[in-house]
Design an enzyme around this catalytic site. Sequence first.
Site, short mmCIF file in Angstrom:
data_model
loop_
_atom_site.label_atom_id
_atom_site.label_comp_id
_atom_site.label_asym_id
_atom_site.label_seq_id
_atom_site.Cartn_x
_atom_site.Cartn_y
_atom_site.Cartn_z
N THR A 1 -105.94 -23.90 19.40
CA THR A 1 -106.81 -22.78 19.81
C THR A 1 -107.41 -22.13 18.57
O THR A 1 -106.80 -22.15 17.50
CB THR A 1 -105.92 -21.76 20.56
OG1 THR A 1 -105.47 -22.38 21.75
CG2 THR A 1 -106.64 -20.47 20.88
N THR B 1 -102.24 -17.40 19.46
CA THR B 1 -102.22 -18.84 19.73
C THR B 1 -100.78 -19.28 19.92
O THR B 1 -99.89 -18.85 19.19
CB THR B 1 -102.88 -19.67 18.62
OG1 THR B 1 -102.74 -21.06 18.95
CG2 THR B 1 -102.28 -19.42 17.24
N GLY C 1 -99.02 -20.23 25.97
CA GLY C 1 -99.68 -19.12 26.65
C GLY C 1 -98.86 -18.37 27.67
O GLY C 1 -98.98 -17.15 27.81
#
Length: 378
Positions: free
Chosen positions: A242, A293, A296
Site C-alpha cells: 500500500t 499500512t 487492514g
Amino acid sequence: MYHSKHFSQIFIVYLKKKPKRIYCYLTHSTNHTMKYTFFFLTLMFFYACLPTNQTEKTMIPSNTKTTEFALVIHGGAGTILKENMTPELEKQYHNKLRDALLTGYNILENGGTSIDAVEATIMLMEDSPLFNAGKGAVFTNDGHNELDASFMDGATQNAGAVGGVRHVKNPIQAARAVLEKSKHVMLTGAGADAFAKSQGIEMVDTSYFYTERRWKSLQNAKRKEGGNSLILSEDDNYKYGTVGAAALDKSGNLAAGTSTGGMTNKRYGRIGDSPIIGAGTYANNATCAVSSTGHGEYFMRYLVAYDISARMEYAGEPLEKAADMVINDKLKAKGGSGGVIAIDKYGNIAMPFNTAGMYRGYVKADGAVKTFLYKSSE
Ligand code: ASP
C-alpha cells in the site's frame, strides 16, 4: 498551581506590610527552624511567581516548529528482508520513493498545499508496478483488481474515500474528488467508478492493472490456501505494498492520503482499512496527519490512525510516542502487523512499524531526502 499562587499573594501582602518585622526576625532570631521555614516560604514564593503555563509546557515536549514544511511517505510494510532483495530491486525502491518525495517537495517548496503534495506523491507511486496501488495492485480471489483509497484534509477535517473501484487509474484522485466535489465521505464499487468518471478522472480498462508479479502472487496464495504442503513458505510481501503520504505545508495545513489494491486473494467485496477514515488515514491540523499500512482488519478494529491523533489530543503525548505506542504496543499485542507514517503540526515525523520492514521516507524544507526499506536505517 492555584494554591501556590494564592499563597504567594498572601505572602506578598505580608512582605509589604511588615518589612521591619521580617528583617528583625531574620537577624535576631536564633530559632533555626523558623529561619529555614522562612527560606522555604521564600523559595515557594519564587516558584509560584513562575509563568502559570510552565508546568503545562513540560507536558508538550515537542512544541517547536522544526521545519517550514515536510512530507513523509510509505510504500507498504511487511516481510521486507534484505536477504529477499537484490541490490537492483533495492535501488528501484529507493529511487521510486525518492522520486515521489521530490515530487511532493517541489509542490510544497513552491507554496503548494499539503493536499496537492499528497495527491501528486501518491499518484507517482500508484503509477509504479513496485507498489500495491494503482498499476501494481494485487488480485482478488476471482482475478480482479479492486482498489481502495482515502484522503483527509487536516484544516477542514473533510474527508473522501473510494472502495473497490475497478476502472480508476489513480484512485487517490477519486478519493480527493469525493472529498472536494461530493457531500459524501465514501463511495464504493460501480458507483464510485461512475462518480470518478463524471468528474473527468482518467478511467482505464481493467487489463491496465495486470502485472505478472501480482498474478503469480495470487496463484501462490491460492495454492497455499488449497493446503498444498509443497508450498512451505509464503513471502508476506504478497499482501502488502500500500502507498501513503502525509504532508505539512507552509501555511501549517496537514493532509494525508492512502491508496491500495488491498490484500491478495481477498473476496466477497472485502474492503480494508485504507479507505476508512480514522483507520487507514487521518488528518487534523491540531494534532497530526497519518497514513497506515498493514493487516487492514486490525487497523479498522483499533482505529489506528485516529488513535494516534487522540493520544496527542487527550493525553498530550508527542507524535513519536503516540505513534510508537499504537503500533509497537497496542496493535502488536493484539496480533496486528504493519506500520504508519505520520507528521505533526510542528513538522515532527514518525514512521513506526512492527513488521520486518516498511518502504518509507521523508523530506523536510532543507531538501535532504531520506529513504529506508528495513528496520535498520538502510
Ligand atoms: N492495509 C491494506 C489492507 O488491508 C493492506 C496494506 O496496507 O498492505 O487492505
